[in-house]
Structure formats: C-alpha cells, structure tokens
Scaffold this motif. Structure first.
Motif, PDB file in Angstrom:
ATOM      1  N   UNK A 169      42.521  83.382  21.749  1.00  0.00           N
ATOM      2  CA  UNK A 169      41.778  83.595  20.500  1.00  0.00           C
ATOM      3  C   UNK A 169      42.427  82.861  19.334  1.00  0.00           C
ATOM      4  N   UNK A 170      43.747  82.970  19.229  1.00  0.00           N
ATOM      5  CA  UNK A 170      44.455  82.283  18.147  1.00  0.00           C
ATOM      6  C   UNK A 170      44.314  80.777  18.278  1.00  0.00           C
ATOM      7  N   UNK A 171      44.368  80.279  19.512  1.00  0.00           N
ATOM      8  CA  UNK A 171      44.222  78.840  19.719  1.00  0.00           C
ATOM      9  C   UNK A 171      42.821  78.372  19.338  1.00  0.00           C
ATOM     10  N   UNK A 172      41.823  79.153  19.698  1.00  0.00           N
ATOM     11  CA  UNK A 172      40.448  78.784  19.354  1.00  0.00           C
ATOM     12  C   UNK A 172      40.272  78.754  17.841  1.00  0.00           C
ATOM     13  N   UNK A 173      40.811  79.755  17.160  1.00  0.00           N
ATOM     14  CA  UNK A 173      40.754  79.747  15.699  1.00  0.00           C
ATOM     15  C   UNK A 173      41.406  78.489  15.145  1.00  0.00           C
ATOM     16  N   UNK A 174      42.578  78.142  15.670  1.00  0.00           N
ATOM     17  CA  UNK A 174      43.302  76.986  15.163  1.00  0.00           C
ATOM     18  C   UNK A 174      42.541  75.690  15.351  1.00  0.00           C
ATOM     19  N   UNK A 175      41.937  75.508  16.524  1.00  0.00           N
ATOM     20  CA  UNK A 175      41.175  74.287  16.781  1.00  0.00           C
ATOM     21  C   UNK A 175      39.957  74.211  15.866  1.00  0.00           C
ATOM     22  N   UNK A 176      39.260  75.326  15.715  1.00  0.00           N
ATOM     23  CA  UNK A 176      38.092  75.341  14.824  1.00  0.00           C
ATOM     24  C   UNK A 176      38.486  75.016  13.396  1.00  0.00           C
ATOM     25  N   UNK A 177      39.485  75.725  12.897  1.00  0.00           N
ATOM     26  CA  UNK A 177      39.861  75.606  11.494  1.00  0.00           C
ATOM     27  C   UNK A 177      40.498  74.261  11.173  1.00  0.00           C
ATOM     28  N   UNK A 178      41.335  73.747  12.083  1.00  0.00           N
ATOM     29  CA  UNK A 178      42.096  72.539  11.777  1.00  0.00           C
ATOM     30  C   UNK A 178      41.432  71.246  12.211  1.00  0.00           C
ATOM     31  N   UNK A 504      30.307  87.162  -3.631  1.00  0.00           N
ATOM     32  CA  UNK A 504      30.015  87.561  -2.245  1.00  0.00           C
ATOM     33  C   UNK A 504      30.806  86.767  -1.206  1.00  0.00           C
ATOM     34  N   UNK A 505      31.124  85.520  -1.519  1.00  0.00           N
ATOM     35  CA  UNK A 505      31.850  84.696  -0.547  1.00  0.00           C
ATOM     36  C   UNK A 505      33.221  85.280  -0.197  1.00  0.00           C
ATOM     37  N   UNK A 506      33.857  85.960  -1.167  1.00  0.00           N
ATOM     38  CA  UNK A 506      35.221  86.420  -0.939  1.00  0.00           C
ATOM     39  C   UNK A 506      35.281  87.494   0.137  1.00  0.00           C
ATOM     40  N   UNK A 507      34.164  88.160   0.391  1.00  0.00           N
ATOM     41  CA  UNK A 507      34.144  89.163   1.459  1.00  0.00           C
ATOM     42  C   UNK A 507      34.392  88.537   2.823  1.00  0.00           C
ATOM     43  N   UNK A 508      34.167  87.216   2.912  1.00  0.00           N
ATOM     44  CA  UNK A 508      34.381  86.509   4.178  1.00  0.00           C
ATOM     45  C   UNK A 508      35.718  85.760   4.204  1.00  0.00           C
ATOM     46  N   UNK A 509      36.603  86.077   3.286  1.00  0.00           N
ATOM     47  CA  UNK A 509      37.871  85.360   3.243  1.00  0.00           C
ATOM     48  C   UNK A 509      38.671  85.530   4.529  1.00  0.00           C
ATOM     49  N   UNK A 510      38.502  86.642   5.183  1.00  0.00           N
ATOM     50  CA  UNK A 510      39.239  86.893   6.423  1.00  0.00           C
ATOM     51  C   UNK A 510      38.966  85.831   7.490  1.00  0.00           C
ATOM     52  N   UNK A 511      37.831  85.127   7.386  1.00  0.00           N
ATOM     53  CA  UNK A 511      37.488  84.136   8.411  1.00  0.00           C
ATOM     54  C   UNK A 511      38.452  82.959   8.427  1.00  0.00           C
ATOM     55  N   UNK A 512      39.146  82.703   7.309  1.00  0.00           N
ATOM     56  CA  UNK A 512      39.955  81.488   7.206  1.00  0.00           C
ATOM     57  C   UNK A 512      41.458  81.755   7.089  1.00  0.00           C
ATOM     58  N   UNK A 513      41.891  82.987   7.359  1.00  0.00           N
ATOM     59  CA  UNK A 513      43.307  83.343   7.210  1.00  0.00           C
ATOM     60  C   UNK A 513      43.987  83.323   8.588  1.00  0.00           C
ATOM     61  N   UNK A 514      44.794  82.286   8.877  1.00  0.00           N
ATOM     62  CA  UNK A 514      45.425  82.206  10.208  1.00  0.00           C
ATOM     63  C   UNK A 514      46.415  83.325  10.487  1.00  0.00           C
ATOM     64  N   UNK A 515      46.991  83.914   9.425  1.00  0.00           N
ATOM     65  CA  UNK A 515      48.036  84.915   9.628  1.00  0.00           C
ATOM     66  C   UNK A 515      47.521  86.211  10.235  1.00  0.00           C
ATOM     67  N   UNK A 516      46.201  86.416  10.225  1.00  0.00           N
ATOM     68  CA  UNK A 516      45.675  87.609  10.874  1.00  0.00           C
ATOM     69  C   UNK A 516      45.824  87.533  12.399  1.00  0.00           C
ATOM     70  N   UNK A 517      46.215  86.371  12.900  1.00  0.00           N
ATOM     71  CA  UNK A 517      46.446  86.198  14.337  1.00  0.00           C
ATOM     72  C   UNK A 517      47.930  86.301  14.675  1.00  0.00           C
ATOM     73  N   UNK A 518      48.751  86.682  13.685  1.00  0.00           N
ATOM     74  CA  UNK A 518      50.204  86.670  13.875  1.00  0.00           C
ATOM     75  C   UNK A 518      50.788  88.058  14.173  1.00  0.00           C
ATOM     76  N   UNK A 519      49.945  89.055  14.339  1.00  0.00           N
ATOM     77  CA  UNK A 519      50.400  90.376  14.777  1.00  0.00           C
ATOM     78  C   UNK A 519      51.358  91.030  13.782  1.00  0.00           C
TER      79      UNK A 519
END
Length: 603
Positions: A169-178, A504-519
C-alpha cells in the motif's frame, strides 16, 4: 515555461555520489548474490545459539553481519530509485532489494524467538560466559522486553516473508504521488507558465499574490481528488496492516505496538495531544492576526503560508545557504562544523529537483555509508531551514556511527527529529541575532511562527487523525474517502478556528500525506520540536557542559533507551514541562511579532 530538468541534465556537482556504496550497478548485483548466500547460511544456524556463550556470540555476530549487508543494498537501491522514481531500471533494483530483504527476514526469523525462548536468567548466564557478549547486553535487555509480543519461530518466518506484501500500500501511494500523477500548468508570480509539482507547490503557496496561491492550491487538489477513492483504499489497507500485526502480537492497539517498538510509553503521546489542545487558543490568535495583517476579507487555507510581512526579503542560492548554515551551527563547536563542511564537499547531497525525483527532503544512508541528503532546492529561506534540518539528521547519524558499534549504530525514530529541529531553532536564533532590519526580523519571526504551526500544531493534528482512523478501523468502520474526509475537515476546523475559511479541498488533505503510511511517526515531529526548544536554549546558554551533553545525545545511538538518552541531554520527556516551554516561546515570539508588525504599519 519553466521546465523541471531530466535527471541526466542535472550538473554532477549537484547530485549525490553513490559509488562509495557500490562502484556500479553490477557490484550491487554481485552483492545481492552474496547476501543470498549469507542468508542461506544464517538459516542453518537455527538451534545453535543456546549451547554456550561462545555459540550465542557466533550466531549473534553472524546475524548482525547479515543485517549490515542487506541494509547497504537497500540504501543503495532506495537512493537510486528516489533520484528518479520513473526510471524502470532503478525501480527494478529497489524491488530486488526489497524482495531479498524479505528473504533475509525469513531466513533469520527464528533468531529473536529462539533467544526469547530462553528465560531471562538463562540468557544472562550465557552472556556472562562470553566476555564479548557484553557489547550486546543492552540489545538483549531491550529484546527481552518483547517476550510477550514475539511469536513462534515459524510464525515469525511467515510474517517476515510477507513483509514485501505488507508494504504494498505504501509503495502504491509512493508511485502514484511521485511518478504517475500529472500536475497541470499554472502561472507563477510573473505570469509565466510553470508545471506544478509538489516541490513548486510549496513555493507558490508562499507567493504574495493571493491569486497565485489560490490557483496552485486548487490545481493541486483537483489532481489528488480525482484519485481520492484510490488513496482511501491504499491508506485503509495500510491501517489494517498496522492493526493486524498489533493484534497478532498481542498488543492492545496499533499505537501501543508502534510506541512499544521505540520503548516510548503511551503517556508521551497522550500528553502531547492534551497539551496541544489546551493551547489551540494561541494558534487561533495567530491565525486571526494573519488575517488582520494580510488585510484579507477572508482567510483561506491557501493563505496560511505566505509571509505576513510581504515579499520574502531573504533568499539564498544553495552556495549562500551553505555558508549561512555553517555560521548558524558554529555554536555546536568546531568539530561539528568541520563535519558539516565535509558533507558539503563530498557530494553527499542531491540538491535540485528533477523529473521523477522523490518529493520533499530526507537524510539517508546506513552504518557503512556516509549520511546522504535528498533535497528539492528552491532559493528560499524555507530551503535553508530544510538544509539545516536534514543536516541535523545527518550529523546525528555521523556521530552515532562513529561512536557506537553496528548494533547500536542507529537511533530510535522517537529521538530522530530532535536533532533536526534543534538545528532549526539554532538557525532562528542566529538570524534574529544577525538581522537588524525590522522588516527582516518580522519576516523571521513570521517564519518561526509558521514553522511552529506546521510542526507542533499540524503534526499533532495529523497524529490525532492517524490515531482516530486506526481506532475506527479496529472497531470495524470502513475507511472510505468520505468518512475520512468528513472527520479530517472537522478536525482541521477545530485546530485553526473560525478565522480561517474551511475550504472543502482541505478535507482531502490526507490523500497527499506520505507520513500516514509510516505507522505512528508524525507525533514525534511535535515532541521533537518541543524538546529541541529546550535543548537549543541550553546550547545557546554558552555553558560548554550543556553543549557537550547535547553532543552526547548525538553520539548515543541506540545504546540506551531513548527517554534515558534525552534525560542525559537535559530533557525529561515524561513530563509536560518541555511542551509548556515550547508554547511559552511561541507566545513570546507571537507577541514580539505583533508589536513589530504594528510598528511597521505606522512607518
């Protein structure tokens, strides 16, 4: 139109030199074969460690030697991949290293369960038989704390073999985002077309032109919102992984499991969230002052990063920033400064943005390499702060690795952010002492207040969100995009108050924060910044003993429990005092900034 260069077009002097890890990719491939052989041999050591102290030492050193080999390979592949995440060759190297790391984990999964199958007395008797094992005493003591949470050797082997799957999941996020997200063309302050990127986004949000900020904000979120359900799926899967592994290891929660791994009690987390919430009024006051001084009829989320004092008057080229960093850090002594200069001179830093390069910044490397720093340089004060921040990590790594054996040659992530944010505090003090222009001083204070907002407040907000979604998932709640956005939007409003429009956009800020995958990583930014405030004050006191105590922390690595390391440095993180000190500093500098701003308005 400004174009982000291809990797091949970046001047060599501005790239890191990875040949000191392996001379070329062929040597990396050869090393993988050697690691596979060593892993096969390590698997054959099962059942041999409890015979005598000498055997325990033989097995332990073989296991650590294998760890050392695979870490080197992982670092090389990771750095190569991060310099251009769109490069298929280096994606392949990273995949190979990750797959081999999983195999290594499988091959040695028996080791810790076999050690923990011994009683504490049996283990100590073996250690006492072999004098060379004294160098591993603390390692075994810490390992013993995990007895209740370690599975059987076969179960540990199965989990280790699945590590690559758990990371998907973290890898997929990274590839999408980066790599895969395509950002639109926007206009900069000069009206020129520029291709938006995560790196450029931060610069545009600091623009003094509201239209530029708004355009960048909305354009970035339009891209992420197209994939919000995909990002909800990746984040949900990551949270489920954390909850699952915590459950099978007999922890009460994912948070308890994550913090136990760093030997940090839950009270540290709870005290942080409670104390920050008690001081939200200070943040609300700052936000309201920002609205007033900017003269905006409405303050939006895209207005929270532009300097209140107007056009940033402090800009630095990378070369100028190096000299400023050396001056700001001189208070840490000549040896520290010499090691920083060595980083600058040895191509340890990958400086500029290029197409496909991982966004943001970090310090990397391992015991047998020099510290490396990844940057995406912009000629701004923020980039100077980032350079000093990452240099704090790198110096922490340097001093740890040159003063500790391999088994203690790393440090807990709990203390990792303290070294970096201490450097930031020292830079702020240096700038306030050397800049006399009221406009410049106001700008620096504004930057400090924004940094505090973005570190202590923002990262604690992230920590609250992270803990909430883990709890909800554990209770059976489906983590849909709408569910997470609803909570995040309300949480964001609570933190920033009524003075800012809840776009309203800020409610979706969680979509772009990589640290949520860092446990459960993010809370440590907040605790680290607060602890760094106290440590910086001690260093700046001019007391050599206090400076040396700080350097002692940098040299300690994992040779002691992290809270003990910090106590020796002068900060007791089991008490809320260090947080209160940080908030008092924020309030004092807010008052000074307000006074300066009013003075400038009258001129």
């Amino acid at each position: 139109m400004r174009q982000i260069p291809q990797r091949s077009a970046v001047p060599t002097a501005l790239t890191w030199d990875l040949t000191t890890i392996y001379p070329d990719d062929a040597a990396f491939t050869t090393a993988l074969g050697e690691i596979q052989t060593a892993a096969d041999q390590a698997a054959q050591l099962k059942g041999q460690l409890a015979t005598s102290g000498a055997d325990l030492y033989r097995v332990t050193t073989a296991i650590f030697a294998l760890y050392r080999q695979i870490e080197r390979a992982e670092v090389y592949a990771s750095l190569k991949n991060d310099q251009d995440t769109g490069n298929a060759t280096y994606q392949g190297l990273a995949d190979q290293a990750d797959a081999l790391a999983a195999k290594v984990g499988t091959a040695v999964a028996w080791f810790e369960p076999e050690v923990l199958a011994l009683s504490a007395d049996q283990l100590q008797a073996l250690i006492d038989q072999e004098p060379q094992l004294k160098a591993y005493q603390h390692y075994f003591d810490v390992l013993g704390r995990q007895r209740a949470h370690t599975l059987t050797a076969d179960e540990e082997r199965l989990l280790a073999g699945a590590s690559d799957i758990f990371d998907a999941s973290a890898k997929t996020f990274g590839v999408l985002s980066n790599a895969d997200l395509e950002f639109p063309v926007v206009q900069d302050e000069d009206g020129k077309d520029v291709r938006l990127s995560e790196g450029l986004y931060g610069v545009l949000l600091e623009s003094v032109q509201p239209a530029v900020r708004e355009q960048a904000f909305k354009a970035l979120y339009r891209v992420y919102q197209q994939f919000r359900h995909t990002f909800a799926s990746t984040l949900s899967s990551e949270v489920k992984t954390h909850n699952y592994t915590a459950q099978i290891r007999h922890y009460g929660s994912a948070r308890e499991a994550a913090m136990s791994g760093n030997n940090v009690p839950a009270v540290v987390y709870d005290t942080l969230v409670k104390t920050v919430n008690q001081h939200l009024t200070s943040l609300h006051q700052y936000v309201a002052l920002r609205k007033e001084l900017l003269g905006l009829p409405e303050l939006h989320m895209w207005d929270l990063y532009t300097p209140i004092t107007g056009e940033p008057s402090l800009k630095y080229t990378y070369e100028e920033a190096q000299q400023e960093a050396l001056k700001a850090l001189a208070v840490l002594g000549p040896d520290y400064v010499a090691n920083v200069q060595k980083m600058f001179d040895s191509r340890a830093i990958d400086v500029v943005e290029n197409q496909g390069k991982r966004t943001g910044a970090y310090s990397g490397g391992m015991y047998d390499t020099k510290p490396y720093i990844l940057l995406n340089w912009q000629d701004s004060l923020e980039s100077l702060y980032t350079l000093v921040h990452e240099m704090g990590h790198s110096m922490h790594s340097h001093y740890t690795r040159t003063n500790q054996p391999f088994q203690y040659g790393d440090y807990s992530i709990f203390v990792a952010e303290i070294a970096s944010t201490t450097n930031e505090n020292l830079l702020t003090d240096y700038l306030l002492k050397t800049q006399t222009d009221p406009k410049v001083r106001a700008f620096i204070l504004n930057h400090y207040l924004d940094g505090f907002k973005g570190t202590v407040y923002r990262q604690t907000q992230f920590a609250e969100f992270e803990d909430y979604i883990h709890q909800q998932a554990a209770a059976g709640q489906s983590l849909t995009a709408d569910f997470m956005s609803d909570f995040y939007g309300k949480l964001n409003h609570r933190y920033y108050g009524d003075a800012v429009v809840s776009d309203p956009q800020i409610a979706d800020e969680w979509t772009r924060i990589p640290h949520f995958y860092y446990n459960y990583y993010v809370y440590q930014y907040s605790t680290g910044f607060a602890a760094a405030t106290t440590l910086a004050q001690r260093i700046l006191s001019g007391d050599a003993a206090k400076r040396d105590a700080y350097l002692g922390y940098l040299k300690s690595g994992s040779s002691d429990l992290p809270l003990n390391v910090m106590k020796k440095a002068g900060v007791d993180m089991t008490q809320p005092d260090y947080l209160e000190t940080a908030f008092q500093t924020f309030d004092d500098r807010l008052a000074e900034f307000k006074q300066l701003a009013e003075q400038l308005k009258r001129q």
